[in-house]
Design a protein around this motif. Structure first.
Motif, PDB file in Angstrom:
ATOM      1  N   LEU A  32       0.809  -1.215   0.000  1.00  0.00           N
ATOM      2  CA  LEU A  32       0.000   0.000   0.000  1.00  0.00           C
ATOM      3  C   LEU A  32       0.842   1.266   0.000  1.00  0.00           C
ATOM      4  O   LEU A  32       1.920   1.332   0.597  1.00  0.00           O
ATOM      5  CB  LEU A  32      -0.932   0.009   1.212  1.00  0.00           C
ATOM      6  CG  LEU A  32      -2.000  -1.091   1.253  1.00  0.00           C
ATOM      7  CD1 LEU A  32      -2.927  -0.883   2.441  1.00  0.00           C
ATOM      8  CD2 LEU A  32      -2.794  -1.136  -0.051  1.00  0.00           C
ATOM      9  N   ALA A  33       0.309   2.255  -0.692  1.00  0.00           N
ATOM     10  CA  ALA A  33       0.891   3.589  -0.676  1.00  0.00           C
ATOM     11  C   ALA A  33       0.070   4.542   0.178  1.00  0.00           C
ATOM     12  O   ALA A  33       0.610   5.439   0.822  1.00  0.00           O
ATOM     13  CB  ALA A  33       0.992   4.140  -2.104  1.00  0.00           C
ATOM     14  N   ALA A  34      -1.257   4.327   0.191  1.00  0.00           N
ATOM     15  CA  ALA A  34      -2.145   5.240   0.917  1.00  0.00           C
ATOM     16  C   ALA A  34      -3.416   4.514   1.326  1.00  0.00           C
ATOM     17  O   ALA A  34      -3.859   3.574   0.666  1.00  0.00           O
ATOM     18  CB  ALA A  34      -2.497   6.450   0.042  1.00  0.00           C
ATOM     19  N   SER A  62      -4.864   2.409  -1.851  1.00  0.00           N
ATOM     20  CA  SER A  62      -4.201   2.319  -3.154  1.00  0.00           C
ATOM     21  C   SER A  62      -2.781   1.823  -2.934  1.00  0.00           C
ATOM     22  O   SER A  62      -2.214   1.978  -1.849  1.00  0.00           O
ATOM     23  CB  SER A  62      -4.179   3.683  -3.858  1.00  0.00           C
ATOM     24  OG  SER A  62      -3.410   4.609  -3.101  1.00  0.00           O
ATOM     25  N   GLY A  63      -2.214   1.223  -3.961  1.00  0.00           N
ATOM     26  CA  GLY A  63      -0.855   0.720  -3.842  1.00  0.00           C
ATOM     27  C   GLY A  63      -0.403   0.047  -5.119  1.00  0.00           C
ATOM     28  O   GLY A  63      -0.969   0.291  -6.191  1.00  0.00           O
ATOM     29  N   HIS A  64       0.611  -0.830  -5.018  1.00  0.00           N
ATOM     30  CA  HIS A  64       1.171  -1.509  -6.180  1.00  0.00           C
ATOM     31  C   HIS A  64       1.183  -3.018  -5.938  1.00  0.00           C
ATOM     32  O   HIS A  64       1.488  -3.478  -4.832  1.00  0.00           O
ATOM     33  CB  HIS A  64       2.600  -1.018  -6.453  1.00  0.00           C
ATOM     34  CG  HIS A  64       2.669   0.428  -6.856  1.00  0.00           C
ATOM     35  ND1 HIS A  64       2.679   1.437  -5.921  1.00  0.00           N
ATOM     36  CD2 HIS A  64       2.711   1.017  -8.078  1.00  0.00           C
ATOM     37  CE1 HIS A  64       2.735   2.611  -6.549  1.00  0.00           C
ATOM     38  NE2 HIS A  64       2.761   2.378  -7.853  1.00  0.00           N
ATOM     39  N   ILE A  65       0.868  -3.757  -6.960  1.00  0.00           N
ATOM     40  CA  ILE A  65       0.821  -5.217  -6.838  1.00  0.00           C
ATOM     41  C   ILE A  65       2.226  -5.761  -6.596  1.00  0.00           C
ATOM     42  O   ILE A  65       3.159  -5.481  -7.347  1.00  0.00           O
ATOM     43  CB  ILE A  65       0.207  -5.843  -8.099  1.00  0.00           C
ATOM     44  CG1 ILE A  65      -1.272  -5.452  -8.195  1.00  0.00           C
ATOM     45  CG2 ILE A  65       0.356  -7.359  -8.069  1.00  0.00           C
ATOM     46  CD1 ILE A  65      -1.970  -6.002  -9.422  1.00  0.00           C
ATOM     47  N   ALA A  66       2.337  -6.559  -5.516  1.00  0.00           N
ATOM     48  CA  ALA A  66       3.639  -7.118  -5.141  1.00  0.00           C
ATOM     49  C   ALA A  66       3.724  -8.620  -5.367  1.00  0.00           C
ATOM     50  O   ALA A  66       4.822  -9.179  -5.406  1.00  0.00           O
ATOM     51  CB  ALA A  66       3.917  -6.805  -3.664  1.00  0.00           C
ATOM     52  N   THR A 333      -2.742  14.493   5.964  1.00  0.00           N
ATOM     53  CA  THR A 333      -2.079  13.209   5.757  1.00  0.00           C
ATOM     54  C   THR A 333      -1.264  12.858   7.002  1.00  0.00           C
ATOM     55  O   THR A 333      -0.777  13.739   7.723  1.00  0.00           O
ATOM     56  CB  THR A 333      -1.150  13.228   4.533  1.00  0.00           C
ATOM     57  OG1 THR A 333      -0.149  14.245   4.700  1.00  0.00           O
ATOM     58  CG2 THR A 333      -1.935  13.505   3.257  1.00  0.00           C
ATOM     59  N   TYR A 334      -1.141  11.541   7.256  1.00  0.00           N
ATOM     60  CA  TYR A 334      -0.464  11.033   8.444  1.00  0.00           C
ATOM     61  C   TYR A 334       0.354   9.810   8.065  1.00  0.00           C
ATOM     62  O   TYR A 334       0.106   9.167   7.040  1.00  0.00           O
ATOM     63  CB  TYR A 334      -1.477  10.618   9.519  1.00  0.00           C
ATOM     64  CG  TYR A 334      -2.365  11.716  10.041  1.00  0.00           C
ATOM     65  CD1 TYR A 334      -2.087  12.351  11.240  1.00  0.00           C
ATOM     66  CD2 TYR A 334      -3.518  12.101   9.338  1.00  0.00           C
ATOM     67  CE1 TYR A 334      -2.921  13.348  11.746  1.00  0.00           C
ATOM     68  CE2 TYR A 334      -4.349  13.102   9.825  1.00  0.00           C
ATOM     69  CZ  TYR A 334      -4.055  13.715  11.030  1.00  0.00           C
ATOM     70  OH  TYR A 334      -4.881  14.710  11.508  1.00  0.00           O
ATOM     71  N   SER A 335       1.305   9.440   8.925  1.00  0.00           N
ATOM     72  CA  SER A 335       1.990   8.159   8.792  1.00  0.00           C
ATOM     73  C   SER A 335       1.182   7.090   9.525  1.00  0.00           C
ATOM     74  O   SER A 335       0.262   7.402  10.299  1.00  0.00           O
ATOM     75  CB  SER A 335       3.399   8.238   9.384  1.00  0.00           C
ATOM     76  OG  SER A 335       3.325   8.400  10.793  1.00  0.00           O
ATOM     77  N   LEU A 336       1.524   5.815   9.308  1.00  0.00           N
ATOM     78  CA  LEU A 336       0.816   4.739  10.001  1.00  0.00           C
ATOM     79  C   LEU A 336       0.964   4.871  11.509  1.00  0.00           C
ATOM     80  O   LEU A 336       0.014   4.613  12.265  1.00  0.00           O
ATOM     81  CB  LEU A 336       1.332   3.375   9.529  1.00  0.00           C
ATOM     82  CG  LEU A 336       0.668   2.152  10.168  1.00  0.00           C
ATOM     83  CD1 LEU A 336      -0.823   2.110   9.857  1.00  0.00           C
ATOM     84  CD2 LEU A 336       1.339   0.870   9.682  1.00  0.00           C
ATOM     85  N   VAL A 355      -5.844  10.911   5.309  1.00  0.00           N
ATOM     86  CA  VAL A 355      -5.207   9.827   4.538  1.00  0.00           C
ATOM     87  C   VAL A 355      -3.909   9.395   5.206  1.00  0.00           C
ATOM     88  O   VAL A 355      -3.072  10.244   5.558  1.00  0.00           O
ATOM     89  CB  VAL A 355      -4.934  10.260   3.080  1.00  0.00           C
ATOM     90  CG1 VAL A 355      -4.266   9.126   2.302  1.00  0.00           C
ATOM     91  CG2 VAL A 355      -6.225  10.689   2.396  1.00  0.00           C
ATOM     92  N   ILE A 356      -3.761   8.065   5.380  1.00  0.00           N
ATOM     93  CA  ILE A 356      -2.507   7.495   5.851  1.00  0.00           C
ATOM     94  C   ILE A 356      -1.598   7.269   4.652  1.00  0.00           C
ATOM     95  O   ILE A 356      -1.996   6.637   3.675  1.00  0.00           O
ATOM     96  CB  ILE A 356      -2.743   6.155   6.567  1.00  0.00           C
ATOM     97  CG1 ILE A 356      -3.732   6.320   7.732  1.00  0.00           C
ATOM     98  CG2 ILE A 356      -1.418   5.560   7.050  1.00  0.00           C
ATOM     99  CD1 ILE A 356      -3.279   7.266   8.803  1.00  0.00           C
ATOM    100  N   LEU A 357      -0.369   7.803   4.710  1.00  0.00           N
ATOM    101  CA  LEU A 357       0.624   7.588   3.667  1.00  0.00           C
ATOM    102  C   LEU A 357       1.682   6.634   4.208  1.00  0.00           C
ATOM    103  O   LEU A 357       2.285   6.904   5.262  1.00  0.00           O
ATOM    104  CB  LEU A 357       1.263   8.899   3.228  1.00  0.00           C
ATOM    105  CG  LEU A 357       0.309   9.942   2.607  1.00  0.00           C
ATOM    106  CD1 LEU A 357       1.081  11.194   2.225  1.00  0.00           C
ATOM    107  CD2 LEU A 357      -0.411   9.375   1.396  1.00  0.00           C
ATOM    108  N   PHE A 358       1.932   5.558   3.510  1.00  0.00           N
ATOM    109  CA  PHE A 358       2.813   4.525   4.038  1.00  0.00           C
ATOM    110  C   PHE A 358       4.283   4.761   3.732  1.00  0.00           C
ATOM    111  O   PHE A 358       5.130   4.076   4.279  1.00  0.00           O
ATOM    112  CB  PHE A 358       2.378   3.149   3.515  1.00  0.00           C
ATOM    113  CG  PHE A 358       1.075   2.715   4.097  1.00  0.00           C
ATOM    114  CD1 PHE A 358       1.022   2.033   5.303  1.00  0.00           C
ATOM    115  CD2 PHE A 358      -0.117   2.992   3.451  1.00  0.00           C
ATOM    116  CE1 PHE A 358      -0.185   1.637   5.852  1.00  0.00           C
ATOM    117  CE2 PHE A 358      -1.335   2.608   3.996  1.00  0.00           C
ATOM    118  CZ  PHE A 358      -1.373   1.924   5.203  1.00  0.00           C
ATOM    119  N   ASP A 359       4.581   5.722   2.885  1.00  0.00           N
ATOM    120  CA  ASP A 359       6.001   5.973   2.586  1.00  0.00           C
ATOM    121  C   ASP A 359       6.487   7.233   3.278  1.00  0.00           C
ATOM    122  O   ASP A 359       7.554   7.733   2.981  1.00  0.00           O
ATOM    123  CB  ASP A 359       6.223   6.087   1.068  1.00  0.00           C
ATOM    124  CG  ASP A 359       5.388   7.180   0.428  1.00  0.00           C
ATOM    125  OD1 ASP A 359       4.575   7.796   1.139  1.00  0.00           O
ATOM    126  OD2 ASP A 359       5.541   7.406  -0.787  1.00  0.00           O
TER     127      ASP A 359
END
Length: 360
Positions: A32-34, A62-66, A333-336, A355-359
């Motif tokens: 996940l990205a967000a 949302s994110g990228h398939i791993a 926006t926040y971190s986890l 929104v939580i941003l994971f990066d």
């Protein structure tokens, strides 16, 4: 991986290291990205809709398939995707007739959960998503591919709040141009209902809320009029509509008072569209004779009755054309690690979407 785990209703989430199983047939793992915070997450965290504890909630991501499970052919490693709670089998009666949000195939969020804590105990796969975590494993029916250049925080909003509000207008009500509309509740879902009605050519879009700040926001998103929800609401609605009332009332909040008030605002042959979800066991009251005598109707709208592969690309097109507001929906926006702060702010009812941003 790290996840925010709910171990007690009405208590702060615990940041823990948990194990995520590999995707099985038809599933994908997404880094996940967000993940946006929805009021439905808060309702589950408070025990409003039941469920098991411990659990990992979060469903607007949302994110990228791993990683790809067997049988997944429409997606590739690295694809940017949104992740939704709309899990559909594709073959039951509802799915086969184009209504995947009403999929009739059960999913055991505990027994089939891909989540295990450090003690080896299963964690409930909250809303079949569990997106308050760095990664998720979900069914391929729950994801939609995104353009490579799409901002991931913005994209996460499409997974729930936007399709719920927008789809209530386009899919559930099938609102024609020229209709008069009232939207009760100008929060995250309400703002998307308002802008959908405006984009689809409503004559009047009347925003109704208890707070003036939210009504000001509603005007930015396309409302033509804004009314405080009070004892004079019915009279004020009719004053704006030549005495008729509105053709559609969209109730986007979970307050039973709004559901009780909505039918009285309708014009002849009007429709109440129930989008918000009150707690389990709460009952609304209305007079059936009025609905029958005026050929009026009431209907529910789950997740905007979205068909993901059809609706998400259309919404992205509207966004790129500058007609659909998404950036303006993000308040903070926040971190986890800051998720409890984000939830506390969301509870205040002022933010549109946190929104939580994971990066970060």
């Amino acid at each position: 991986m790290k996840a925010a785990v709910c171990r007690q209703f009405n208590a702060p989430l615990c940041i823990e290291d948990i194990t995520l199983s590999a995707p099985t047939t038809g599933q994908v793992r997404v880094k996940l990205a967000a993940c946006a915070i929805c009021h439905s997450d808060l309702a589950f965290m408070d025990g409003t809709f039941g469920g098991h504890l411990p659990a990992v909630y979060g469903h607007e991501a949302s994110g990228h398939i791993a990683e790809l499970g067997d049988g997944v052919s429409e997606f590739a490693l690295g694809d940017p995707v949104i992740v939704t709670l709309i899990r559909s089998c594709g073959s039951c009666c509802s799915c086969a007739t184009g209504h995947p949000t009403s999929c009739e195939t059960p999913y055991d969020r505990l027994g089939q959960s891909p989540l295990v804590d450090a003690k080896g105990d299963a964690l409930e796969h909250g809303m079949a998503t569990g997106a308050f975590a760095q990664e998720v494993v979900v069914d391929q029916s729950q994801i939609v591919k995104l353009p490579q250049d799409m901002d991931m925080a913005v994209a996460s909003l499409l997974a729930c709040g936007v399709i719920t509000g927008f789809g209530a207008v386009t899919n559930s009500a099938k609102m024609p141009a020229g209709a008069n509309v009232a939207v009760i509740g100008a929060g995250g879902v309400g703002l998307n209902t308002i802008q959908a009605a405006a984009i689809c050519g409503a004559n009047k879009v009347i925003a109704v809320d208890l707070g003036q700040e939210k009504l000001n926001a509603a005007m930015e998103f396309g409302a033509t009029d804004a009314l405080i929800s009070d004892a004079d609401l019915n009279d004020n609605i009719r004053a704006l509509t030549d005495g008729r009332g509105v053709d559609y009332v969209f109730v986007t909040v979970g307050a039973v008072q709004a559901f009780n008030a909505a039918p009285d605002l309708l014009a002849p042959r009007g429709e109440v569209v129930m989008v918000g979800m009150p707690p389990v066991g709460v009952k609304a009251e209305y007079e059936p004779v009025n609905l029958a005598g005026m050929s009026q109707s009431m209907r529910g709208s789950k997740m905007g009755e979205a068909v993901l592969q059809r609706d998400i690309p259309q919404l992205i097109d509207l966004y790129r054309q500058g007609r659909l507001k998404l950036d303006e929906l993000i308040s903070n926006t926040y971190s986890l690690d800051q998720i409890n702060d984000a939830i506390a702010d969301t509870r205040k009812g002022v933010s549109r979407r946190n929104v939580i941003l994971f990066d970060q």
